[in-house]
Design a protein around this motif. Sequence first.
Motif, PDB file in Angstrom:
ATOM      1  N   MET A 139       2.358  -6.579   3.336  1.00 30.39           N
ATOM      2  CA  MET A 139       3.649  -7.234   3.202  1.00 30.39           C
ATOM      3  C   MET A 139       4.730  -6.231   2.768  1.00 30.39           C
ATOM      4  O   MET A 139       5.849  -6.258   3.258  1.00 30.39           O
ATOM      5  CB  MET A 139       3.548  -8.375   2.184  1.00 30.39           C
ATOM      6  N   LYS A 140       4.389  -5.349   1.842  1.00 28.66           N
ATOM      7  CA  LYS A 140       5.337  -4.339   1.377  1.00 28.66           C
ATOM      8  C   LYS A 140       5.726  -3.395   2.502  1.00 28.66           C
ATOM      9  O   LYS A 140       6.891  -2.991   2.618  1.00 28.66           O
ATOM     10  CB  LYS A 140       4.748  -3.548   0.203  1.00 28.66           C
ATOM     11  N   LEU A 141       4.743  -3.036   3.315  1.00 27.19           N
ATOM     12  CA  LEU A 141       5.036  -2.139   4.434  1.00 27.19           C
ATOM     13  C   LEU A 141       5.944  -2.814   5.448  1.00 27.19           C
ATOM     14  O   LEU A 141       6.854  -2.186   6.005  1.00 27.19           O
ATOM     15  CB  LEU A 141       3.737  -1.707   5.104  1.00 27.19           C
ATOM     16  N   LYS A 142       5.695  -4.085   5.687  1.00 29.59           N
ATOM     17  CA  LYS A 142       6.493  -4.828   6.664  1.00 29.59           C
ATOM     18  C   LYS A 142       7.931  -4.986   6.180  1.00 29.59           C
ATOM     19  O   LYS A 142       8.887  -4.816   6.951  1.00 29.59           O
ATOM     20  CB  LYS A 142       5.867  -6.192   6.916  1.00 29.59           C
ATOM     21  N   LYS A 143       8.116  -5.293   4.903  1.00 31.27           N
ATOM     22  CA  LYS A 143       9.448  -5.491   4.352  1.00 31.27           C
ATOM     23  C   LYS A 143      10.262  -4.203   4.326  1.00 31.27           C
ATOM     24  O   LYS A 143      11.492  -4.240   4.359  1.00 31.27           O
ATOM     25  CB  LYS A 143       9.346  -6.061   2.938  1.00 31.27           C
ATOM     26  N   SER A 144       9.569  -3.066   4.261  1.00 30.32           N
ATOM     27  CA  SER A 144      10.285  -1.791   4.191  1.00 30.32           C
ATOM     28  C   SER A 144      11.047  -1.480   5.464  1.00 30.32           C
ATOM     29  O   SER A 144      12.055  -0.773   5.454  1.00 30.32           O
ATOM     30  CB  SER A 144       9.300  -0.654   3.910  1.00 30.32           C
ATOM     31  N   GLY A 145      10.559  -2.010   6.598  1.00 29.19           N
ATOM     32  CA  GLY A 145      11.201  -1.749   7.878  1.00 29.19           C
ATOM     33  C   GLY A 145      10.915  -0.368   8.445  1.00 29.19           C
ATOM     34  O   GLY A 145      11.445   0.014   9.495  1.00 29.19           O
ATOM     35  N   LEU A 146      10.022   0.391   7.764  1.00 33.51           N
ATOM     36  CA  LEU A 146       9.734   1.763   8.199  1.00 33.51           C
ATOM     37  C   LEU A 146       8.553   1.844   9.165  1.00 33.51           C
ATOM     38  O   LEU A 146       8.323   2.903   9.765  1.00 33.51           O
ATOM     39  CB  LEU A 146       9.428   2.637   6.970  1.00 33.51           C
ATOM     40  N   PHE A 147       7.816   0.741   9.313  1.00 34.15           N
ATOM     41  CA  PHE A 147       6.598   0.795  10.126  1.00 34.15           C
ATOM     42  C   PHE A 147       6.569  -0.319  11.184  1.00 34.15           C
ATOM     43  O   PHE A 147       5.507  -0.712  11.641  1.00 34.15           O
ATOM     44  CB  PHE A 147       5.366   0.658   9.221  1.00 34.15           C
TER      45      PHE A 147
ATOM     46  N   PHE B 172      -2.944   2.158  15.353  1.00 35.73           N
ATOM     47  CA  PHE B 172      -2.685   2.704  14.014  1.00 35.73           C
ATOM     48  C   PHE B 172      -3.415   1.935  12.907  1.00 35.73           C
ATOM     49  O   PHE B 172      -3.215   2.216  11.728  1.00 35.73           O
ATOM     50  CB  PHE B 172      -1.182   2.695  13.732  1.00 35.73           C
ATOM     51  N   ARG B 173      -4.246   0.985  13.290  1.00 35.22           N
ATOM     52  CA  ARG B 173      -4.899   0.133  12.297  1.00 35.22           C
ATOM     53  C   ARG B 173      -5.771   0.940  11.335  1.00 35.22           C
ATOM     54  O   ARG B 173      -5.736   0.743  10.118  1.00 35.22           O
ATOM     55  CB  ARG B 173      -5.739  -0.941  12.983  1.00 35.22           C
ATOM     56  N   ASP B 174      -6.575   1.846  11.871  1.00 40.99           N
ATOM     57  CA  ASP B 174      -7.457   2.649  11.007  1.00 40.99           C
ATOM     58  C   ASP B 174      -6.666   3.509  10.031  1.00 40.99           C
ATOM     59  O   ASP B 174      -7.076   3.701   8.875  1.00 40.99           O
ATOM     60  CB  ASP B 174      -8.373   3.533  11.858  1.00 40.99           C
ATOM     61  N   ASP B 175      -5.506   4.021  10.481  1.00 43.10           N
ATOM     62  CA  ASP B 175      -4.676   4.837   9.595  1.00 43.10           C
ATOM     63  C   ASP B 175      -4.119   4.001   8.445  1.00 43.10           C
ATOM     64  O   ASP B 175      -4.079   4.463   7.292  1.00 43.10           O
ATOM     65  CB  ASP B 175      -3.519   5.468  10.380  1.00 43.10           C
ATOM     66  N   PHE B 176      -3.705   2.790   8.722  1.00 47.49           N
ATOM     67  CA  PHE B 176      -3.204   1.916   7.656  1.00 47.49           C
ATOM     68  C   PHE B 176      -4.313   1.538   6.684  1.00 47.49           C
ATOM     69  O   PHE B 176      -4.083   1.416   5.475  1.00 47.49           O
ATOM     70  CB  PHE B 176      -2.564   0.662   8.255  1.00 47.49           C
ATOM     71  N   GLU B 177      -5.525   1.378   7.209  1.00 50.48           N
ATOM     72  CA  GLU B 177      -6.669   1.101   6.327  1.00 50.48           C
ATOM     73  C   GLU B 177      -6.913   2.283   5.390  1.00 50.48           C
ATOM     74  O   GLU B 177      -7.223   2.105   4.205  1.00 50.48           O
ATOM     75  CB  GLU B 177      -7.920   0.819   7.159  1.00 50.48           C
ATOM     76  N   LYS B 178      -6.784   3.488   5.904  1.00 47.17           N
ATOM     77  CA  LYS B 178      -6.954   4.682   5.080  1.00 47.17           C
ATOM     78  C   LYS B 178      -5.880   4.745   3.996  1.00 47.17           C
ATOM     79  O   LYS B 178      -6.168   5.074   2.838  1.00 47.17           O
ATOM     80  CB  LYS B 178      -6.880   5.942   5.946  1.00 47.17           C
ATOM     81  N   ILE B 179      -4.648   4.434   4.367  1.00 45.89           N
ATOM     82  CA  ILE B 179      -3.541   4.478   3.416  1.00 45.89           C
ATOM     83  C   ILE B 179      -3.794   3.514   2.256  1.00 45.89           C
ATOM     84  O   ILE B 179      -3.595   3.840   1.085  1.00 45.89           O
ATOM     85  CB  ILE B 179      -2.208   4.137   4.122  1.00 45.89           C
ATOM     86  N   ILE B 180      -4.235   2.316   2.593  1.00 43.58           N
ATOM     87  CA  ILE B 180      -4.533   1.312   1.567  1.00 43.58           C
ATOM     88  C   ILE B 180      -5.670   1.790   0.663  1.00 43.58           C
ATOM     89  O   ILE B 180      -5.614   1.664  -0.560  1.00 43.58           O
ATOM     90  CB  ILE B 180      -4.894  -0.031   2.231  1.00 43.58           C
ATOM     91  N   GLU B 181      -6.702   2.357   1.285  1.00 41.99           N
ATOM     92  CA  GLU B 181      -7.847   2.847   0.507  1.00 41.99           C
ATOM     93  C   GLU B 181      -7.438   3.991  -0.409  1.00 41.99           C
ATOM     94  O   GLU B 181      -7.797   4.012  -1.589  1.00 41.99           O
ATOM     95  CB  GLU B 181      -8.954   3.301   1.454  1.00 41.99           C
TER      96      GLU B 181
ATOM     97  N   GLU C 215      -5.718   8.147  -8.297  1.00 42.01           N
ATOM     98  CA  GLU C 215      -4.738   7.923  -9.353  1.00 42.01           C
ATOM     99  C   GLU C 215      -3.759   9.090  -9.460  1.00 42.01           C
ATOM    100  O   GLU C 215      -2.622   8.920  -9.881  1.00 42.01           O
ATOM    101  CB  GLU C 215      -5.448   7.711 -10.680  1.00 42.01           C
ATOM    102  N   ASP C 216      -4.234  10.285  -9.082  1.00 44.06           N
ATOM    103  CA  ASP C 216      -3.370  11.468  -9.097  1.00 44.06           C
ATOM    104  C   ASP C 216      -2.397  11.395  -7.921  1.00 44.06           C
ATOM    105  O   ASP C 216      -2.800  11.389  -6.765  1.00 44.06           O
ATOM    106  CB  ASP C 216      -4.221  12.738  -9.003  1.00 44.06           C
ATOM    107  N   LYS C 217      -1.117  11.364  -8.224  1.00 44.24           N
ATOM    108  CA  LYS C 217      -0.086  11.200  -7.189  1.00 44.24           C
ATOM    109  C   LYS C 217      -0.080  12.346  -6.188  1.00 44.24           C
ATOM    110  O   LYS C 217       0.104  12.146  -4.984  1.00 44.24           O
ATOM    111  CB  LYS C 217       1.287  11.072  -7.853  1.00 44.24           C
ATOM    112  N   GLN C 218      -0.295  13.579  -6.661  1.00 43.95           N
ATOM    113  CA  GLN C 218      -0.263  14.740  -5.770  1.00 43.95           C
ATOM    114  C   GLN C 218      -1.419  14.708  -4.765  1.00 43.95           C
ATOM    115  O   GLN C 218      -1.249  15.055  -3.597  1.00 43.95           O
ATOM    116  CB  GLN C 218      -0.315  16.028  -6.605  1.00 43.95           C
ATOM    117  N   ILE C 219      -2.590  14.275  -5.235  1.00 48.27           N
ATOM    118  CA  ILE C 219      -3.733  14.167  -4.320  1.00 48.27           C
ATOM    119  C   ILE C 219      -3.454  13.102  -3.273  1.00 48.27           C
ATOM    120  O   ILE C 219      -3.757  13.276  -2.086  1.00 48.27           O
ATOM    121  CB  ILE C 219      -5.017  13.828  -5.104  1.00 48.27           C
TER     122      ILE C 219
ATOM    123  N   ARG D 246       1.371   1.872  -5.306  1.00 48.74           N
ATOM    124  CA  ARG D 246       0.023   2.102  -5.821  1.00 48.74           C
ATOM    125  C   ARG D 246      -0.693   0.761  -5.931  1.00 48.74           C
ATOM    126  O   ARG D 246      -0.207  -0.163  -6.578  1.00 48.74           O
ATOM    127  CB  ARG D 246       0.039   2.802  -7.184  1.00 48.74           C
ATOM    128  N   LEU D 247      -1.843   0.680  -5.308  1.00 46.07           N
ATOM    129  CA  LEU D 247      -2.630  -0.544  -5.311  1.00 46.07           C
ATOM    130  C   LEU D 247      -3.782  -0.407  -6.286  1.00 46.07           C
ATOM    131  O   LEU D 247      -4.290   0.687  -6.517  1.00 46.07           O
ATOM    132  CB  LEU D 247      -3.158  -0.831  -3.903  1.00 46.07           C
TER     133      LEU D 247
END
Length: 229
Positions: free
Chosen positions: A1-9, A18-27, A33-37, A60-61
């Motif tokens: 929902m957050k991704l959809k509301k952003s209008g960037l995707f 792109f489904r597998d890529d979005f699954e990776k992003i969520i995971e 927890e480290d932002k840089q990683i 961050r989920l």
Amino acid sequence: MKLKKSGLFVDKLDSNEFRDDFEKIIEWSTIFEDKQIYIQKLQTIDWLTAKQIQFLQNIRLQGWGRLSKKLLTAIVDSNGQNIIEQLWNSQQIFMSIVNKADIKGTITDANQDLMHSNSMEDILSEAYTSPANKKMIRQVVKVVHDIQKAASGQAPKQIAIEFARESRRNSKLSQTRGHKLQDIYQKISGDIVNKNLKDKLAEYIKNNQLSVWEKNSFQMNKNDQDFLF
């Protein structure tokens, strides 16, 4: 929902490509927890723009669902539809779908394959449950093995495990119930309940063993006639 509301995707969210890529992003958002990683992982997806990465790094989920991706997307019915698709395309609830003969059979087969190809410790190491629950499961399995041995190798058809919760609250309830029982005993004539029995009850309450007392109170001791029931 957050991704959809952003209008960037907008051009990618509904695309299977792109489904597998979005699954990776969520995971990754859940795991790292480290932002840089997390940012470094996002940079491995070549189609993400700098603006999209900047947006994603601030999302961050937390926490994990109780249902696996394999259960929801890899197990299909006789029409080739997985559980997510059936939830989306019909009015059926989850429990109704997983108890359909074809889905239930597939789940059973998958669990059997898992049990045969992995040891109990391998399965528990991947299980999403507390160390206390894992310890309890190990103890139950040992009991089941003993039962099976006593039954000439015949395995039980079903195993039910009950986990006690809120032990402290239950302890307080038992203490309150015990003191009420003690108060009743104190008011009863000595001809019915003698001092020895009252003293025993007080000892059980002090040691938080009221359940043991209740069990023993129904058993006649031939050498001691201080029972109530």
